[in-house]
Design a protein around this motif. Structure first.
Motif, PDB file in Angstrom:
ATOM      1  N   ARG A  88       0.799  -1.230  -0.030  1.00  0.00           N
ATOM      2  CA  ARG A  88      -0.005   0.072  -0.091  1.00  0.00           C
ATOM      3  C   ARG A  88       0.715   1.429   0.017  1.00  0.00           C
ATOM      4  N   PHE A  89       2.147   1.034   0.179  1.00  0.00           N
ATOM      5  CA  PHE A  89       2.983   2.370   0.519  1.00  0.00           C
ATOM      6  C   PHE A  89       4.310   1.928  -0.275  1.00  0.00           C
ATOM      7  N   LEU A  90       4.799   0.694  -0.262  1.00  0.00           N
ATOM      8  CA  LEU A  90       5.960   0.466  -1.127  1.00  0.00           C
ATOM      9  C   LEU A  90       6.046  -0.165  -2.283  1.00  0.00           C
ATOM     10  N   ALA A  91       7.032   0.030  -3.048  1.00  0.00           N
ATOM     11  CA  ALA A  91       7.213  -0.656  -4.441  1.00  0.00           C
ATOM     12  C   ALA A  91       8.596  -0.920  -4.527  1.00  0.00           C
ATOM     13  N   ARG A  92       9.127  -2.057  -5.395  1.00  0.00           N
ATOM     14  CA  ARG A  92      10.350  -2.481  -5.347  1.00  0.00           C
ATOM     15  C   ARG A  92      10.762  -3.108  -6.747  1.00  0.00           C
ATOM     16  N   VAL A  93      11.957  -2.728  -7.118  1.00  0.00           N
ATOM     17  CA  VAL A  93      12.564  -3.126  -8.518  1.00  0.00           C
ATOM     18  C   VAL A  93      13.857  -3.819  -8.050  1.00  0.00           C
ATOM     19  N   PHE A  94      13.657  -5.095  -8.602  1.00  0.00           N
ATOM     20  CA  PHE A  94      15.001  -6.296  -8.184  1.00  0.00           C
ATOM     21  C   PHE A  94      16.031  -6.064  -9.613  1.00  0.00           C
ATOM     22  N   GLN A  95      17.121  -6.656  -9.162  1.00  0.00           N
ATOM     23  CA  GLN A  95      18.323  -6.671 -10.016  1.00  0.00           C
ATOM     24  C   GLN A  95      17.900  -7.475 -11.399  1.00  0.00           C
ATOM     25  N   ASP A  96      17.204  -8.639 -11.193  1.00  0.00           N
ATOM     26  CA  ASP A  96      16.710  -9.529 -12.481  1.00  0.00           C
ATOM     27  C   ASP A  96      15.882  -8.833 -12.969  1.00  0.00           C
ATOM     28  N   PRO A  97      16.002  -8.632 -14.412  1.00  0.00           N
ATOM     29  CA  PRO A  97      14.728  -8.086 -15.059  1.00  0.00           C
ATOM     30  C   PRO A  97      13.607  -9.310 -15.245  1.00  0.00           C
ATOM     31  N   LYS A  98      13.717 -10.300 -14.865  1.00  0.00           N
ATOM     32  CA  LYS A  98      12.571 -11.329 -15.078  1.00  0.00           C
ATOM     33  C   LYS A  98      11.591 -11.160 -13.942  1.00  0.00           C
ATOM     34  N   ARG A 162      12.567  -4.893 -20.571  1.00  0.00           N
ATOM     35  CA  ARG A 162      11.678  -5.456 -19.319  1.00  0.00           C
ATOM     36  C   ARG A 162      12.058  -4.860 -17.948  1.00  0.00           C
ATOM     37  N   GLN A 163      13.374  -4.439 -17.904  1.00  0.00           N
ATOM     38  CA  GLN A 163      13.800  -3.725 -16.716  1.00  0.00           C
ATOM     39  C   GLN A 163      12.994  -2.268 -16.532  1.00  0.00           C
ATOM     40  N   ALA A 164      12.933  -1.760 -17.709  1.00  0.00           N
ATOM     41  CA  ALA A 164      12.284  -0.143 -17.878  1.00  0.00           C
ATOM     42  C   ALA A 164      10.561  -0.649 -17.428  1.00  0.00           C
ATOM     43  N   LEU A 165      10.210  -1.667 -17.947  1.00  0.00           N
ATOM     44  CA  LEU A 165       8.815  -1.815 -17.416  1.00  0.00           C
ATOM     45  C   LEU A 165       8.551  -2.053 -16.378  1.00  0.00           C
ATOM     46  N   SER A 166       9.468  -2.899 -15.625  1.00  0.00           N
ATOM     47  CA  SER A 166       9.514  -3.020 -14.245  1.00  0.00           C
ATOM     48  C   SER A 166       9.668  -1.714 -13.506  1.00  0.00           C
ATOM     49  N   PHE A 167      10.300  -0.837 -13.837  1.00  0.00           N
ATOM     50  CA  PHE A 167      10.382   0.344 -13.137  1.00  0.00           C
ATOM     51  C   PHE A 167       9.325   1.168 -13.182  1.00  0.00           C
ATOM     52  N   LEU A 168       8.568   1.119 -14.456  1.00  0.00           N
ATOM     53  CA  LEU A 168       7.284   1.992 -14.504  1.00  0.00           C
ATOM     54  C   LEU A 168       6.190   1.345 -13.647  1.00  0.00           C
ATOM     55  N   MET A 169       6.116   0.002 -13.756  1.00  0.00           N
ATOM     56  CA  MET A 169       5.156  -0.615 -12.881  1.00  0.00           C
ATOM     57  C   MET A 169       5.512  -0.216 -11.368  1.00  0.00           C
TER      58      MET A 169
END
Length: 259
Positions: A88-98, A162-169
Motif C-alpha cells: 500500500r505504500f511501497l514498491a520495489r525493483v529487483f536486479q533481475d529483469p525477469k 523489461r527492466q524499464a517496464l518493471s520500473f514503470l510498474m
C-alpha cells in the motif's frame, strides 16, 4: 497523507536480524541498525558483499522480519505487517529483469495490473483500451522504444526494456517509498545509463522517496541527495546535501579497502 519533511517517513530503530540463533554460528546480518528516511530523500546505498544491503531492503519490504528492534511508518510500527500489506505504500525493483513482471502478459496488461497495486482486488472489466494512450506516453519516457511494444508479451522484450517496464510498474501508483535493488546491474553500460537517467527524472518529477542499492560508485556520487554505507550490518557513513556533492570516488573507495 500529508507529510512533514522534517518528520521521518520510515524509521528503523535498533534493528537486528539473526541467523543460526542460539548456536555457536549465530550471526547478526543487521546489527543494531538505525535509519531515518525522510520524505523526498533519494538515498544511494553502498556496501561490500555481505554488508547487509539486501537484508535491509527485505526488512523494509516485509520479506524478512526483524528479530530485534522496530520498523515505523509515520511513527507507527509495521514490524509485523506482511510483504503484501506493505504494497500500500511501497514498491520495489529487483536486479533481475525477469522479476516483477508477468512474462505471458503484454506490456500494457502488466501496466494495468500495476495500476491497482496495493488496492483491494475485485472482479471488474479491465477496460484496457481506455488506458492505452496513457501507457504509451508513460512508456515513451524510457527512451527505448517500449511505447511501440505495448501489445508485446513481456517475456519477448529485451532485458533493458523489461527492466524499464518493471520500473514503470513500480512508480506508476507513486508509492510513498521506492526500493531499487541494483536495478541496473544486469544491463549493459549504455542501457544502464539510459535507465538511470529515466529513473532520476521520474523520482524528481514525482518527488518520490527512494533507496537505491548500487555497486557503481559513480552512480552513488551522481544521483540522490543522500548516501549511506553499510559495514557489517551497521550504517557507518551517512552524508547528504552539499557534503555529499563534495565526495569523490577515491573517498568512497576507502570504505572498501580493508574488506
Amino acid at each position: 497523507m500529508t507529510t512533514n519533511p522534517t518528520t521521518p517517513l520510515l524509521e528503523l530503530k535498533h534493528v537486528s536480524t539473526i541467523v543460526n540463533a542460539h548456536t555457536p554460528n549465530e550471526t547478526k546480518i543487521l546489527n543494531d541498525l538505525n535509519l531515518e528516511i525522510f520524505p523526498g530523500d533519494f538515498i544511494t546505498v553502498l556496501g561490500a558483499n555481505g554488508a547487509g544491503k539486501s537484508t535491509l531492503f527485505n526488512v523494509i519490504g516485509g520479506n524478512l522480519n526483524a528479530d530485534q528492534g522496530d520498523v515505523l511508518l509515520h511513527g507507527k510500527s509495521i514490524k509485523h505487517e506482511s510483504e503484501e500489506q506493505r504494497t500500500r505504500f511501497l514498491a520495489r525493483v529487483f536486479q533481475d529483469p525477469k522479476l516483477g513482471t508477468a512474462p505471458r502478459m503484454t506490456v500494457a496488461e502488466n501496466l494495468l495490473l500495476a495500476a491497482h497495486r496495493g488496492q483491494q482486488r475485485r472482479l471488474v472489466f479491465r477496460q484496457l483500451r481506455r488506458h492505452l494512450a496513457d501507457f504509451k506516453a508513460m512508456a515513451a519516457t524510457m527512451n527505448n522504444n517500449l511505447e511501440n511494444r505495448l501489445s508485446t508479451a513481456t517475456g519477448d522484450l529485451s532485458g533493458g526494456q523489461r527492466q524499464a517496464l518493471s520500473f514503470l510498474m513500480a512508480v506508476e501508483s507513486k508509492p510513498e517509498l521506492l526500493l531499487l535493488d541494483e536495478h541496473t546491474a544486469a544491463l549493459d553500460p549504455k542501457t544502464s545509463q539510459q535507465l538511470m537517467q529515466a529513473t532520476n527524472d521520474r523520482i524528481a518529477s514525482d518527488r518520490l522517496t527512494c533507496l537505491m542499492i548500487t555497486h557503481r560508485l559513480e552512480d552513488a556520487l551522481i544521483y540522490g541527495n543522500r548516501l549511506i554505507v553499510l559495514t557489517d550490518g551497521k550504517i557507518t557513513f551517512d552524508v547528504r546535501g552539499e557534503a555529499k556533492k563534495q565526495l569523490t570516488r577515491e573517498q568512497l573507495f576507502t570504505f572498501f579497502e580493508d574488506l
